[in-house]
Scaffold this motif. Sequence first.
Motif, PDB file in Angstrom:
ATOM      1  N   MET A   1      -5.860   4.784   4.418  1.00 34.79           N
ATOM      2  CA  MET A   1      -4.708   3.955   4.767  1.00 34.79           C
ATOM      3  C   MET A   1      -4.250   4.291   6.180  1.00 34.79           C
ATOM      4  SD  MET A   1      -2.467   4.054   1.222  1.00 34.79           S
ATOM      5  CE  MET A   1      -3.134   3.446  -0.330  1.00 34.79           C
ATOM      6  N   SER A   2      -3.478   3.405   6.756  1.00 38.17           N
ATOM      7  CA  SER A   2      -3.004   3.633   8.117  1.00 38.17           C
ATOM      8  C   SER A   2      -1.949   4.735   8.143  1.00 38.17           C
ATOM      9  CB  SER A   2      -2.410   2.349   8.693  1.00 38.17           C
ATOM     10  OG  SER A   2      -1.187   2.033   8.040  1.00 38.17           O
ATOM     11  N   ARG A   3      -1.746   5.293   9.338  1.00 39.79           N
ATOM     12  CA  ARG A   3      -0.725   6.334   9.491  1.00 39.79           C
ATOM     13  C   ARG A   3       0.659   5.766   9.195  1.00 39.79           C
ATOM     14  NH1 ARG A   3      -1.625  11.136  13.604  1.00 39.79           N
ATOM     15  NH2 ARG A   3      -0.079  12.585  12.758  1.00 39.79           N
ATOM     16  N   THR A   4       0.888   4.509   9.564  1.00 42.41           N
ATOM     17  CA  THR A   4       2.172   3.870   9.287  1.00 42.41           C
ATOM     18  C   THR A   4       2.426   3.786   7.789  1.00 42.41           C
ATOM     19  OG1 THR A   4       2.057   2.559  11.309  1.00 42.41           O
ATOM     20  CG2 THR A   4       3.523   1.769   9.580  1.00 42.41           C
ATOM     21  N   THR A   5       1.384   3.439   7.029  1.00 46.00           N
ATOM     22  CA  THR A   5       1.516   3.341   5.570  1.00 46.00           C
ATOM     23  C   THR A   5       1.818   4.703   4.955  1.00 46.00           C
ATOM     24  OG1 THR A   5       0.012   1.450   5.445  1.00 46.00           O
ATOM     25  CG2 THR A   5       0.290   2.748   3.444  1.00 46.00           C
ATOM     26  N   VAL A   6       1.131   5.737   5.441  1.00 46.00           N
ATOM     27  CA  VAL A   6       1.344   7.091   4.927  1.00 46.00           C
ATOM     28  C   VAL A   6       2.774   7.543   5.199  1.00 46.00           C
ATOM     29  CG1 VAL A   6       0.722   9.515   5.229  1.00 46.00           C
ATOM     30  CG2 VAL A   6      -1.070   7.778   5.039  1.00 46.00           C
ATOM     31  N   ARG A   7       3.252   7.281   6.417  1.00 43.85           N
ATOM     32  CA  ARG A   7       4.613   7.694   6.768  1.00 43.85           C
ATOM     33  C   ARG A   7       5.642   6.959   5.913  1.00 43.85           C
ATOM     34  NH1 ARG A   7       4.404   8.036  13.431  1.00 43.85           N
ATOM     35  NH2 ARG A   7       3.284  10.025  13.530  1.00 43.85           N
ATOM     36  N   GLU A   8       5.398   5.692   5.668  1.00 48.70           N
ATOM     37  CA  GLU A   8       6.318   4.919   4.840  1.00 48.70           C
ATOM     38  C   GLU A   8       6.349   5.453   3.411  1.00 48.70           C
ATOM     39  OE1 GLU A   8       7.159   0.284   3.470  1.00 48.70           O
ATOM     40  OE2 GLU A   8       5.744   0.717   5.087  1.00 48.70           O
ATOM     41  N   ALA A   9       5.187   5.844   2.881  1.00 50.38           N
ATOM     42  CA  ALA A   9       5.120   6.418   1.533  1.00 50.38           C
ATOM     43  C   ALA A   9       5.901   7.726   1.456  1.00 50.38           C
ATOM     44  CB  ALA A   9       3.670   6.645   1.126  1.00 50.38           C
TER      45      ALA A   9
ATOM     46  N   ALA B   1       0.826  -1.208   0.000  1.00 45.72           N
ATOM     47  CA  ALA B   1       0.000   0.000   0.000  1.00 45.72           C
ATOM     48  C   ALA B   1       0.861   1.259   0.000  1.00 45.72           C
ATOM     49  CB  ALA B   1      -0.928  -0.010   1.204  1.00 45.72           C
ATOM     50  N   SER B   2       1.965   1.223   0.728  1.00 48.33           N
ATOM     51  CA  SER B   2       2.839   2.398   0.787  1.00 48.33           C
ATOM     52  C   SER B   2       3.454   2.696  -0.575  1.00 48.33           C
ATOM     53  CB  SER B   2       3.936   2.188   1.831  1.00 48.33           C
ATOM     54  OG  SER B   2       4.681   1.021   1.539  1.00 48.33           O
ATOM     55  N   ASP B   3       3.796   1.653  -1.345  1.00 47.86           N
ATOM     56  CA  ASP B   3       4.344   1.845  -2.687  1.00 47.86           C
ATOM     57  C   ASP B   3       3.308   2.460  -3.617  1.00 47.86           C
ATOM     58  OD1 ASP B   3       6.837   0.798  -2.033  1.00 47.86           O
ATOM     59  OD2 ASP B   3       6.241  -1.245  -2.530  1.00 47.86           O
ATOM     60  N   VAL B   4       2.061   1.999  -3.478  1.00 45.84           N
ATOM     61  CA  VAL B   4       0.969   2.532  -4.309  1.00 45.84           C
ATOM     62  C   VAL B   4       0.754   4.011  -4.015  1.00 45.84           C
ATOM     63  CG1 VAL B   4      -1.496   2.403  -4.802  1.00 45.84           C
ATOM     64  CG2 VAL B   4      -0.179   0.295  -4.522  1.00 45.84           C
ATOM     65  N   LEU B   5       0.715   4.363  -2.733  1.00 46.34           N
ATOM     66  CA  LEU B   5       0.513   5.767  -2.355  1.00 46.34           C
ATOM     67  C   LEU B   5       1.695   6.616  -2.802  1.00 46.34           C
ATOM     68  CD1 LEU B   5      -0.996   8.021  -0.982  1.00 46.34           C
ATOM     69  CD2 LEU B   5      -0.033   7.280   1.220  1.00 46.34           C
ATOM     70  N   ALA B   6       2.917   6.111  -2.612  1.00 49.33           N
ATOM     71  CA  ALA B   6       4.104   6.859  -3.021  1.00 49.33           C
ATOM     72  C   ALA B   6       4.093   7.115  -4.528  1.00 49.33           C
ATOM     73  CB  ALA B   6       5.371   6.101  -2.621  1.00 49.33           C
ATOM     74  N   GLU B   7       3.687   6.113  -5.299  1.00 39.79           N
ATOM     75  CA  GLU B   7       3.638   6.279  -6.754  1.00 39.79           C
ATOM     76  C   GLU B   7       2.606   7.325  -7.147  1.00 39.79           C
ATOM     77  OE1 GLU B   7       2.940   3.679 -10.854  1.00 39.79           O
ATOM     78  OE2 GLU B   7       2.945   2.681  -8.900  1.00 39.79           O
ATOM     79  N   ASP B   8       1.439   7.310  -6.482  1.00 36.78           N
ATOM     80  CA  ASP B   8       0.398   8.293  -6.786  1.00 36.78           C
ATOM     81  C   ASP B   8       0.876   9.711  -6.480  1.00 36.78           C
ATOM     82  OD1 ASP B   8      -2.460   9.135  -7.323  1.00 36.78           O
ATOM     83  OD2 ASP B   8      -2.276   9.756  -5.218  1.00 36.78           O
ATOM     84  N   LEU B   9       1.483   9.898  -5.306  1.00 39.09           N
ATOM     85  CA  LEU B   9       1.980  11.219  -4.939  1.00 39.09           C
ATOM     86  C   LEU B   9       3.125  11.646  -5.850  1.00 39.09           C
ATOM     87  CD1 LEU B   9       1.931  10.859  -1.042  1.00 39.09           C
ATOM     88  CD2 LEU B   9       0.390  12.260  -2.446  1.00 39.09           C
TER      89      LEU B   9
END
Length: 238
Positions: free
Chosen positions: A41-49, A6-14
């Motif tokens: 998404m979780s806060r952990t996922t957002v921070r990882e992105a 999920a973090s990779d998906v969010l990072a790619e979108d941003l």
Amino acid sequence: MQVPKASDVLAEDLRERILRGEFREGMVLPPERELVVQTQMSRTTVREALRILEVQGLVRIRTGRSGGAYVQVPGGESVASSVSLMIRGRQIRLAALLETREAIEPACARLAARYRTDADLTALEKANEAISVESGSRTDFLQANVDWHVAVAVASHNELFTGFMSALSRAIYASTDNQDFIDTEVRRLTVRAHRGITEAIRSRDAERAVRRMNRHVHAYAEAVLKVDERTAIDVPGD
């Protein structure tokens, strides 16, 4: 089938939104809590992105009251960093580095002759003065040499060339720092070549700048490889 994190998906979108200009340089991305609400998404996922984007050089994380993820657009230094990592990671041979420089630098000289500014000429002359100091150490000579070659690339006003030349020059510096070929004659010829190329750039004579740069980088490469064992480049079979 491998499912992306999920973090990779969010990072790619941003990342795509930044590169498209939706988030411009200097802007701050939405706060973590807002991204959590927007993405579910979780806060952990957002921070990882956000950490992924920081590693890629697309955001700069600040803490404190004015903290956040500030957008920054990759520049020439990003190119230099990536190329440097490749050179070191794959242990690119010195001969290959010199061949690459012979292919790139004449083009840099041509563009520098067309687009140089007064500030560019000042940088070139500063490097020329430094490299002309006869009492300077080998380290001083090599650094001044790097400064001059990078200054030519900067004068081309082509960020890709500047990034490549920054990385190549640093790598060649590191590879030749302990070489015995830097004698009085090599220094004299280098000073003469640099001044001749600088004058062609100053005069906006692109063809003369190319010819002189071709001769210079080829002669320098030959001088290096005469005292270096890494002259062979592995070439895949047909």
